[in-house]
Write a protein that holds these residues in place. Structure first.
Motif, PDB file in Angstrom:
ATOM      1  N   LYS A  31       0.815  -1.226   0.000  1.00 52.15           N
ATOM      2  CA  LYS A  31       0.000   0.000   0.000  1.00 52.15           C
ATOM      3  C   LYS A  31       0.850   1.278   0.000  1.00 52.15           C
ATOM      4  O   LYS A  31       0.497   2.271   0.628  1.00 52.15           O
ATOM      5  N   ASN A  32       1.959   1.256  -0.721  1.00 53.07           N
ATOM      6  CA  ASN A  32       2.823   2.433  -0.820  1.00 53.07           C
ATOM      7  C   ASN A  32       2.525   3.216  -2.085  1.00 53.07           C
ATOM      8  O   ASN A  32       2.011   2.679  -3.074  1.00 53.07           O
ATOM      9  N   THR A  33       2.868   4.491  -2.067  1.00 55.68           N
ATOM     10  CA  THR A  33       2.712   5.359  -3.236  1.00 55.68           C
ATOM     11  C   THR A  33       4.082   5.789  -3.729  1.00 55.68           C
ATOM     12  O   THR A  33       4.898   6.300  -2.962  1.00 55.68           O
ATOM     13  N   ILE A  34       4.318   5.569  -5.020  1.00 53.36           N
ATOM     14  CA  ILE A  34       5.587   5.954  -5.639  1.00 53.36           C
ATOM     15  C   ILE A  34       5.295   6.954  -6.750  1.00 53.36           C
ATOM     16  O   ILE A  34       4.398   6.744  -7.568  1.00 53.36           O
ATOM     17  N   GLU A  35       6.078   8.040  -6.792  1.00 51.26           N
ATOM     18  CA  GLU A  35       5.848   9.090  -7.780  1.00 51.26           C
ATOM     19  C   GLU A  35       7.131   9.435  -8.517  1.00 51.26           C
ATOM     20  O   GLU A  35       8.213   9.454  -7.938  1.00 51.26           O
TER      21      GLU A  35
ATOM     22  N   MET B 238       3.769  11.341 -12.935  1.00 50.52           N
ATOM     23  CA  MET B 238       3.217   9.996 -12.893  1.00 50.52           C
ATOM     24  C   MET B 238       3.186   9.492 -11.453  1.00 50.52           C
ATOM     25  O   MET B 238       3.959   9.937 -10.606  1.00 50.52           O
ATOM     26  N   LYS B 239       2.288   8.525 -11.240  1.00 49.07           N
ATOM     27  CA  LYS B 239       2.143   7.984  -9.888  1.00 49.07           C
ATOM     28  C   LYS B 239       1.767   6.505  -9.968  1.00 49.07           C
ATOM     29  O   LYS B 239       1.041   6.073 -10.860  1.00 49.07           O
ATOM     30  N   SER B 240       2.299   5.736  -9.010  1.00 49.92           N
ATOM     31  CA  SER B 240       1.927   4.339  -8.858  1.00 49.92           C
ATOM     32  C   SER B 240       1.459   4.128  -7.422  1.00 49.92           C
ATOM     33  O   SER B 240       2.205   4.387  -6.475  1.00 49.92           O
ATOM     34  N   THR B 241       0.223   3.688  -7.253  1.00 53.83           N
ATOM     35  CA  THR B 241      -0.335   3.490  -5.917  1.00 53.83           C
ATOM     36  C   THR B 241      -0.444   1.994  -5.605  1.00 53.83           C
ATOM     37  O   THR B 241      -0.291   1.142  -6.484  1.00 53.83           O
TER      38      THR B 241
END
Length: 443
Positions: free
Chosen positions: A102-106, A110-113
């Motif tokens: 459940k991490n968010t990478i940006e 752009m973003k990956s949730t």
């Protein structure tokens, strides 16, 4: 000597990566551009993890997103943590790690949730000392999976395009299309090597996280044999320890319609790859020493790679001829002299007159500069034969203070095509010693 970093590992755990959505564009965006650092043939990009910016190695040879060297980044929060075991390249046993969900990478635009992260707890696993800049992680499959990813090595820029017919057709007009396969979330291609005057078909992992030209796995095919002219060498660092092997030169390597003559290739030993589960028929890897000679576009969705030659295509292949590995070992305060140019003023009555003669004054300031030490010395190499040892702290390279070089500049000097003489002034057990050796071509 520059580290030939090739980072691969296997999780003793079921990996639900396919359920992750990967990077998605912000609304109404069709592309984004990321500038990168290119050091020792490796790409480093800024990535935000749960709102905190970190520095990542971009590596098509890994499935997962991995974090390490987090002791100085305690402000990063992680969620849904559980312990796991990590294992990979190297001769040693597995190490402990963490899995976080459940991490968010940006990245820019752009973003990956809902992202899975794997965290290495062993603080001795640290790429920063080998690269000379802070490195906090590695990102692989999820960076590439959804979009068209163009890597321009000349401009040091990555352009990510939304995966559309229009963008793909534009790329196809300018690049040569090469078929690839995506297996276990990594890209592979078929190529040919010429070993001992014999043409050998090989299936290779396309690995931008490997700074060598080519790796071949001995004994995976009867035709893959180490040339008689070779030498033992340190090849890189894996999660399960150091990777050892041999280096040699072959006459030719072909990839699609492109031909490369006299590349330097590596043969990792069997103990170093014992923990790596190989896909069917894989013979080795093609790394960044080849790929940096192109602008490359990855299209994972359609299992294609696009190539266009750049100005480095015909650059000669070289290797570290000294046999010495250099590492960054922290920072030191160095006193520097700064010249201040002033123009004295002479007062005459109520008038101030310039003499037009500059007077030179000096002041001193203290600045942080890198410390370099010898991390490894190859047996019977020029560095070994002259007396240099692992752990020696380097004060001077030739007549220049070592801290005035970047780590990459020292590595480039040791890879010189010419058989130059190099002088190292080092500190060993409180004594200053001077060693001189010649770069010798043994291939």
């Amino acid at each position: 000597m520059k580290k030939k970093l090739h980072i691969v590992f296997i999780l003793i755990y079921a990996l639900p990566i396919l359920g992750q959505e990967g990077f998605l564009f912000e609304k109404d965006k069709n592309k984004t551009v990321i500038s990168f650092h290119f050091i020792n043939n490796l790409i480093f990009i800024p990535v935000k993890v749960n709102g905190v910016e970190l520095n990542f190695l971009l590596d098509s040879g890994v499935e997962e997103t991995i974090l390490f060297s987090m002791e100085d980044k305690k402000e990063v929060s992680f969620f849904s943590i559980e312990k796991i075991t990590l294992r990979g390249l190297g001769e040693e046993e597995s190490i402990e790690g963490l899995k976080s969900a459940k991490n968010t990478i940006e990245i820019i635009g752009m973003k990956s949730t809902n992202q899975l992260l794997y965290i290495v707890l062993d603080q001795s696993f640290n790429l920063s000392s080998n690269i000379g800049i802070p490195v906090n992680g590695i990102i692989g499959f999820n960076f590439f999976k959804n979009n068209l990813v163009e890597i321009n090595y000349t401009r040091k820029q990555i352009t990510i395009y939304r995966d559309t017919d229009k963008n793909r057709k534009r790329i196809e007009r300018k690049f040569q299309k090469v078929p690839i396969t995506i297996e276990r979330l990594k890209p592979y291609m078929n190529s040919k090597v010429f070993l001992n005057s014999v043409e050998v078909p090989v299936k290779l992992l396309i690995d931008i996280g490997n700074s060598d030209a080519i790796w071949l796995f001995e004994n995976k095919s009867k035709s893959i044999k180490v040339p008689s002219k070779n030498f033992e060498d340190y090849l890189g660092q894996g999660f399960s320890g150091d990777v050892e092997g041999k280096r040699a030169q072959i006459s030719k390597f072909t990839m699609a319609d492109f031909e490369f003559y006299n590349p330097i290739i590596a043969f990792p030993d069997s103990t170093s790859i014992k923990n790596v589960k190989l896909v069917k028929d894989r013979s080795g890897s093609v790394g960044s020493e080849i790929l940096r000679r192109f602008t490359v576009v990855f299209d994972y969705q359609n299992q294609k790679m696009y190539l266009r030659k750049n100005g480095d295509f015909n650059s000669p292949f070289s290797y570290n001829k000294s046999g010495v590995e250099i590492q960054h070992d922290g920072l030191q305060w160095v006193q520097e002299t700064v010249r201040l140019e002033t123009v004295p003023i002479i007062k005459s009555g109520d008038l101030a007159l310039n003499t037009n003669e500059a007077e030179n004054n000096f002041k001193y300031k203290f600045v942080l500069k890198p410390i370099y030490l010898i991390g490894n010395v190859r047996k019977n190499s020029p560095a070994d034969l002259c007396g240099l040892q692992k752990g020696d702290v380097i004060f001077r390279v030739n007549t220049t203070s070592a801290y005035k070089y970047t780590l990459e500049e020292i590595n480039s000097l040791l890879k010189s095509e010419e058989e130059k003489w190099i002088t190292f002034e080092v500190e060993r057990k409180g004594k200053i010693l001077v060693f001189k050796f010649q770069l010798l071509n043994i291939l």
